[in-house]
Design a protein around this motif. Structure first.
Motif, short mmCIF file in Angstrom:
data_model
loop_
_atom_site.label_atom_id
_atom_site.label_comp_id
_atom_site.label_asym_id
_atom_site.label_seq_id
_atom_site.Cartn_x
_atom_site.Cartn_y
_atom_site.Cartn_z
N UNK A 164 3.37 -1.23 -2.19
CA UNK A 164 2.73 -1.49 -3.47
C UNK A 164 1.41 -0.73 -3.56
N UNK A 165 0.63 -0.79 -2.47
CA UNK A 165 -0.64 -0.07 -2.44
C UNK A 165 -0.49 1.34 -1.90
N UNK A 166 0.66 1.62 -1.26
CA UNK A 166 0.87 2.87 -0.52
C UNK A 166 -0.23 3.06 0.52
N UNK A 167 -0.45 1.98 1.29
CA UNK A 167 -1.45 2.01 2.35
C UNK A 167 -0.86 1.45 3.64
N UNK A 168 -1.41 1.89 4.75
CA UNK A 168 -0.94 1.45 6.06
C UNK A 168 -1.40 0.02 6.30
N UNK A 169 -0.47 -0.86 6.64
CA UNK A 169 -0.83 -2.26 6.89
C UNK A 169 -0.92 -2.59 8.37
N UNK A 170 -0.24 -1.81 9.22
CA UNK A 170 -0.38 -1.98 10.67
C UNK A 170 0.03 -0.69 11.35
N UNK A 171 -0.53 -0.44 12.52
CA UNK A 171 -0.13 0.70 13.31
C UNK A 171 -0.28 0.39 14.78
N UNK A 172 0.69 0.84 15.56
CA UNK A 172 0.65 0.71 17.00
C UNK A 172 0.78 2.10 17.61
N UNK A 173 -0.12 2.41 18.52
CA UNK A 173 -0.20 3.74 19.09
C UNK A 173 0.02 3.64 20.60
#
Length: 651
Positions: free
Chosen positions: A202-211
């Motif tokens: 909806x926002x076209x934004x990252x909500x979580x990331x694991x590296x």
């Protein structure tokens, strides 16, 4: 997805031995199965690779990554989050990406361009970010932005992260990347990794990331040997199994008819059916377990490896798929996973990320790239500290001065014997702690001036020196604007100022060595609205200099005339010298006064730049000289006379 937890094996060996003593052998067991339609996503997605030839760079090597909403706060006591199903419904629709980069690619490109404000704009407000080199997950865009700035200041300027492969889910909610690190365009050995992102469409934004970066050292079979020892304890005692009525060990999982070979591979692994697991691979497959130096090429070598690992893995351990990203043509699959014991509890330090390529005709796996998180000992913070020091000393060699003085100060004041009088801090001499307690009670001379009944009697010259030193330390609060959202310091300014009230130079000197210098152009300025509440209220308090000058002046007067019972100046001075000859605390105060006098001006130039003063052009030169070279009172005068920060932004 093979088992390769060298450090985790050590953790298990200790934990299992302790548990074995208390846990009786259950009469029957049931192995928990993580694979179900709800825990394995079947959503189609578009995959697109971006190789180094396209120069779509990504995040710096030490960039902290994110996971789910929970993280590890303690390397020994904390368990990983029990990742539940992270299901995504199947979708027949396909996103036409054309040449449009994903939000992840934009995020990484901005990081590589050192454009942190733009990079942070691709994150949701409540984004979570877990770099598995660290113990803690970063929560919230503001804190992630701060970390990105710190990483930028710690890594080589020529370093970039290059995406080798990318899988974008059809509904764009999951993205997996395989990447490597380059410096000056040259790939660095053992600097690869895999990352998994979830996206708020909806926002076209990252909500979580694991590296998850690959391990620089390759323990290989050494890790299996440690794990094998722990496995024997666990399997021998039944620790970790679920006790059920009248049944043998069993495993059950339900896969959909359209499950990929990657999902089937995980399911076969958990059933310890290595024949079925190997059947998921093409004949000429290549499988890279980054705990080993070389890839396993061909089904025969892969099967031998899987069987060896399965023999070392406790029977109660299962791999749980948290999220999948499957390309629309089903030729690429990204997986975020973790390990659980048979009781459903997530095991610490057992997360990972994997990338697979599948044959478009047969659906079999042709390539696998598997990266587990670093176990037990995580070096992210040490790497950040070392990189920060290296970059800052290289750019400003003068920073070696506070570093060298701090090292000498800590050794002489706290550890040495014979350089300063009195016992060192490690001996915990009772007299020393009583003196510290009494001085603290008489903080800023409030208790003795009010004749409070609990005010202890301390040598007035020692009290004068102590309170002069604390008032001097308190004036450094006037530089709290040195810490802002767009200019964070590895050692934050507010804790440094607070610590100076207790350990003075032990906090000041590291701050001066690690702080981020201002990068303002001429006529640029910092606004009061850029600061936090404490920084803008206390740091910009116009009366701070005058107030601390009053306290300092009173301390000097007390030094010469306080407590008449100590006699005239000659008598009290002689007794003060006698005290210093046996007193480590008092003699360290004299050292601190000298250090404060030498370094009080180190923050003045940048503070003037924040206020729009053209320092290099000689503006306000007289005030600058007074602030830097007149001990104590010069700093008090500067805080009272310096220009204020602007109150609001204007065009």
């Amino acid at each position: 997805m093979t088992m390769r937890f060298f450090g985790f094996g050590l953790f298990l060996a200790a934990a299992a031995a302790a548990a074995a003593a208390a846990a009786p052998l259950p009469s029957s067991f049931q192995v928990a199965s993580p694979l179900s339609p709800s825990s394995l996503s079947k959503a189609s997605s578009i995959g697109r690779s971006s190789t180094s030839s396209t120069k779509n760079p990504t995040l710096h090597a030490a960039l902290q990554a994110s996971t789910t909403s929970n993280g590890i706060g303690n390397p020994f006591a904390s368990l990983l989050d029990a990742f539940g199903s992270s299901a995504k419904s199947s979708s027949s629709g396909q996103r036409s990406r054309k040449n449009e980069p994903s939000v992840v690619e934009n995020f990484i490109s901005a990081i590589n361009n050192n454009d942190i404000p733009t990079a942070s704009s691709y994150l949701s407000d409540d984004c979570t970010y877990a770099d598995t080199k660290y113990y803690d997950t970063i929560v919230g865009r503001s804190d992630i932005k701060r970390h990105l700035y710190l990483e930028e200041g710690a890594l080589p300027e020529s370093q970039t992260r290059v995406i080798d492969e990318i899988v974008v889910d059809a509904d764009n909610t999951a993205i997996c990347t395989q990447w490597h690190i380059e410096r000056d365009g040259i790939a660095i050995e053992n600097e690869r990794g895999c990352s998994f992102y979830t996206v708020n469409v909806v926002e076209n934004k990252i909500s979580s990331l694991m590296d998850v970066p690959e391990p620089k050292s390759k323990p290989g079979d050494a890790g299996l040997n440690v794990l094998n020892a722990a496995s024997k304890i666990i399997d021998g005692t039944g620790v970790g199994y679920l006790e059920v009525d009248g049944g043998a060990s069993a495993s059950s999982s339900v896969l959909s008819a359209g499950a990929t070979c990657v999902e089937k591979y995980f399911d076969a692994w958990n059933r310890r059916d290595m024949t079925a697991a190997v059947a998921c691979f093409a004949e000429q497959c290549s499988y890279e377990d980054t705990q080993y130096r070389d890839a396993f090429v061909g089904k025969d070598k892969l099967e031998a490896h899987l069987l060896r690992v399965a023999d070392c893995l406790p029977k109660s351990f299962v791999f749980v798929v948290d999220s999948l990203a499957v390309s629309v043509d089903r030729t690429k699959v990204g997986v975020q996973w973790h390990l659980e014991n048979g009781d459903g509890e997530a095991l610490p330090f057992t997360r990972g990320c994997s990338y697979y390529k599948l044959d478009g005709r047969t659906g079999l796996i042709v390539e696998g790239f598997d990266v587990p998180e670093p176990a037990v000992v995580k070096t992210g913070s040490l790497q950040l500290l070392g990189g920060t020091l290296q970059r800052k000393v290289s750019a400003e060699p003068i920073r070696l001065i506070p570093i060298a003085v701090w090292a000498a100060y800590m050794g002489i004041v706290f550890i040495s014997d014979g350089i300063l009088p009195g016992a060192n801090a490690l001996q915990l001499e009772q007299r020393t702690w009583e003196e510290v307690r009494d001085l603290s009670i008489n903080f800023f001379l409030v208790s003795p001036l009010l004749h409070l009944p609990f005010a202890p009697v301390v040598h007035p010259m020692l009290e004068g020196v102590f309170n002069l030193l604390l008032s001097w330390a308190a004036m450094f609060a006037g530089f709290l604007s040195d810490e802002r959202e767009d200019k964070p310091n590895l050692f934050p300014m507010l804790p440094a100022v607070a610590g100076m009230q207790f350990l003075t130079s032990a906090f000041l000197l590291p701050y001066l060595a690690l702080r981020t210098s201002e990068q303002l152009e001429v006529n640029d300025a910092v606004y009061k609205s850029d600061l936090g509440t404490i920084e803008s209220t206390l740091g910009e308090f116009r009366g701070l200099g005058a107030l601390m000058a009053t306290v300092g002046t009173g301390s000097i007067a007390w030094f010469f005339g306080g407590r008449p019972e100590f006699g005239g100046f000659g008598e009290r001075y002689a007794s003060f010298i006698d005290l210093l000859s046996i007193d480590r605390v008092g003699s360290s105060f004299i050292v601190d006064l000298v250090i404060f006098a030498l370094f009080q001006g180190w923050l003045v130039d940048d503070d003037m730049r924040r206020r729009g003063v053209n320092v290099d052009g000689g503006e306000l030169a007289a005030l600058r000289i007074i602030a830097k070279f007149v001990p104590f009172f010069g700093l008090a005068a500067y805080l009272s006379l310096r220009p204020p920060l602007a109150d609001a932004r204007s065009d």
